[in-house]
Design a protein around this motif. Structure first.
Motif, short mmCIF file in Angstrom:
data_model
loop_
_atom_site.label_atom_id
_atom_site.label_comp_id
_atom_site.label_asym_id
_atom_site.label_seq_id
_atom_site.Cartn_x
_atom_site.Cartn_y
_atom_site.Cartn_z
N VAL A 1 46.17 6.81 22.81
CA VAL A 1 47.25 7.61 23.38
C VAL A 1 46.67 9.00 23.64
N ALA A 2 46.90 9.51 24.83
CA ALA A 2 46.31 10.80 25.22
C ALA A 2 47.08 11.95 24.56
N THR A 3 47.06 11.96 23.24
CA THR A 3 47.82 12.95 22.48
C THR A 3 47.36 14.37 22.76
N GLN A 4 46.09 14.52 23.16
CA GLN A 4 45.55 15.86 23.39
C GLN A 4 46.24 16.58 24.55
N HIS A 5 46.92 15.84 25.40
CA HIS A 5 47.57 16.44 26.57
C HIS A 5 49.02 16.85 26.30
N PHE A 6 49.55 16.48 25.13
CA PHE A 6 50.96 16.75 24.83
C PHE A 6 51.06 17.87 23.80
N ARG A 7 51.88 18.88 24.14
CA ARG A 7 52.04 20.03 23.26
C ARG A 7 53.49 20.46 23.20
N PHE A 8 53.84 21.04 22.09
CA PHE A 8 55.17 21.64 21.96
C PHE A 8 55.20 22.90 22.83
N LEU A 9 56.17 22.94 23.77
CA LEU A 9 56.31 24.10 24.64
C LEU A 9 57.54 24.92 24.28
N ALA A 10 58.65 24.22 24.07
CA ALA A 10 59.91 24.88 23.72
C ALA A 10 60.90 23.80 23.31
N ASP A 11 62.07 24.22 22.89
CA ASP A 11 63.16 23.28 22.61
C ASP A 11 64.34 23.69 23.48
N GLU A 12 64.45 23.04 24.63
CA GLU A 12 65.52 23.37 25.56
C GLU A 12 66.78 22.55 25.32
N GLY A 13 66.76 21.72 24.27
CA GLY A 13 67.98 21.07 23.83
C GLY A 13 68.29 19.73 24.47
N TYR A 14 67.57 19.32 25.51
CA TYR A 14 67.91 18.05 26.17
C TYR A 14 67.18 16.89 25.50
N TYR A 15 67.76 15.70 25.68
CA TYR A 15 67.18 14.45 25.19
C TYR A 15 66.54 13.72 26.37
N LEU A 16 65.47 13.00 26.07
CA LEU A 16 64.64 12.45 27.15
C LEU A 16 64.47 10.95 26.97
#
Length: 359
Positions: free
Chosen positions: A182-197
Motif C-alpha cells: 500500500v502506497a502509504t508514503q503518499h498519504f498524509r494528514f492534512l486537516a480535519d474538514e469534518g466530512y466522511y469519505l
C-alpha cells in the motif's frame, strides 16, 4: 534464462493492477506480461515507470476480455519455456504455466476467482435463463483448468489470511501470506474538514447504498462518494437532492490523497473483502475507518484503536451509530494510532518480502 511477472490484464486503476506495477518497478529484471492494457488503466500506467508488454494480437483480439486472456496465456506465452523464475498472478495468467518447462513457478493470489466458487450462485442468477447452462459449463471447465494450473506451482502466496482460508477451502491448497503493498508514503494528514469519505467502487458488493441511506438520516453530517461504477446513477437517485451527499466520480491519485488527507473518517463496507487497500490508505493519513467486521478488514482495522467495525450485513442504523462513535473518539491520539497501524502494510515491507522470495 529470463524472469517474468504475469497478470491477467490491466483493466482499471485497481488494487491488483497497482501490485503488478509495484512489482514491475521493484524488479526491472523481470519482464511484465499481460494479455491487454485497457484505456481505464492508462492513467495508472502513465504514472508508472514500469514497462508492461501485451500478448494480444491477431484474431483473438476480437474475443471478450476473459476469453482473450485465457487464449493469450495458454497459447501465446511460449517465451516462458526456458524461464528462470515466473511469478504468476490473477485468474487466467496461471494457465501459462504449461508453457514453462524449467525454473521456479510462483503464484501470488489476490483472490480466487470467486465467480466460479463462493459467488457462483449469485453470478449465475444474474444471467438470462437461456445463458445459464452455457455459463455453468464454462465454470466447470474453468475450475478444472485453474486448479490444475495452480497445483503445478512450487509456492503459493496470498494477500491475506482471509484469502488463504478461502483458497484452502475450495482447492485444498495452502499458501503463505504476503500482505500487498500500500502506497502509504503518499498519504498524509492534512486537516480535519469534518466530512466522511467513501472510496469504494460503486458495485453492489461494496454496499455504498447502505452508507448513502445512513447519511440521508444525518443531514448534519457530510458524505463524499469519491468513486464511480455501474451503481452511480442508482445511488444518485437514492440520495436525491440531499445537500449533504456529494458524488465526485473517479479522482486522479493526487486528488484522492487530498480528499483522504482532509477527511474525518473513511467508510468501507464491502462484502467479505479479500484484503482492502482503502482502509490502510486512510490510516496512513491518520484517518480512522468505519468498516465491516468480515474479510480482510479484520486483519487491518483495530476496533477502538484505528476505527469502528460494525457487524456483517450492516443496516444504515449501524453506520449512524458508528459515525456517532467516531465523533466521540476522533482526535490526535486516534490519528497517531492509525498511522502506526498502517506502517505494517507499506510498499517497502512488501518489496523486502518479495525480494527474499524472488532473489
Amino acid at each position: 534464462m529470463k524472469n517474468y511477472l504475469l497478470y491477467d490484464f490491466m483493466q482499471v486503476a485497481g488494487g491488483a493492477e497497482r501490485v503488478t506495477l509495484t512489482l514491475a518497478e521493484a524488479f526491472p529484471e523481470f519482464q511484465t506480461l499481460v494479455s491487454r492494457c485497457y484505456p481505464e488503466a492508462q492513467p495508472l500506467l502513465d504514472g508508472s515507470a514500469a514497462k508492461v508488454q501485451e500478448l494480444r494480437g491477431g484474431w483473438s483480439a476480437r474475443l471478450p476480455r476473459i476469453l482473450e486472456s485465457l487464449w493469450c496465456f495458454r497459447f501465446r506465452a511460449e517465451r516462458l519455456q526456458n524461464a528462470n523464475t515466473v511469478l504468476y498472478s490473477g485468474f487466467y495468467a496461471p494457465l501459462a504455466v504449461y508453457q514453462q518447462r524449467s525454473g521456479r513457478r510462483l503464484y501470488y493470489c489476490h483472490t480466487i476467482p470467486r465467480f466460479a466458487y463462493d459467488l457462483y450462485d449469485s453470478t449465475l442468477a444474474g444471467f438470462p435463463f437461456w445463458l445459464r447452462p452455457f455459463y455453468a459449463v464454462f465454470v466447470r471447465w474453468f475450475r478444472a483448468q485453474y486448479e490444475a494450473a495452480i497445483g503445478r506451482m512450487d509456492r503459493i502466496f496470498v494477500n491475506s489470511e482471509n484469502v488463504r482460508a478461502r483458497l484452502q477451502r475450495y482447492t485444498g491448497l495452502d499458501a503463505e501470506v504476503v500482505y500487498p503493498p500500500v502506497a502509504t508514503q503518499h498519504f498524509r494528514f492534512l486537516a480535519d474538514e469534518g466530512y466522511y469519505l467513501s472510496t469504494a467502487r460503486l458495485v453492489p458488493n461494496k454496499r455504498v447504498d447502505v452508507i448513502v441511506r445512513a447519511f440521508l438520516q444525518m443531514p448534519d453530517r457530510f458524505l463524499v462518494v469519491l468513486s464511480g461504477g455501474p451503481e452511480l446513477e442508482r445511488l444518485k437517485a437514492i440520495a436525491g437532492e440531499a445537500p449533504n451527499i456529494r458524488f465526485t466520480g473517479w479522482q486522479a491519485d493526487e486528488a484522492l490523497r487530498r480528499w483522504v488527507g482532509n477527511a474525518r473518517c473513511v467508510i468501507y463496507l464491502p462484502v467479505d473483502e479479500d484484503f482492502g487497500m482503502s482502509p490502510v490508505e486512510a490510516m496512513a493519513a491518520g484517518k480512522p475507518v468505519i468498516g465491516v467486521a468480515e474479510g480482510g478488514l479484520l486483519e487491518t482495522v483495530l476496533p477502538g484503536e484505528t476505527g469502528v467495525l460494525i457487524a456483517p450485513d450492516p443496516a444504515p442504523q449501524a453506520v449512524m451509530d458508528a459515525v456517532a462513535r467516531i465523533e466521540q473518539i476522533h482526535g490526535e491520539r486516534l490519528s497517531a494510532q492509525c498511522r502506526q497501524r498502517a506502517r505494517r502494510f507499506t510498499e517497502a515491507a512488501f518489496i523486502d518480502r518479495m525480494q527474499a522470495i524472488l532473489r
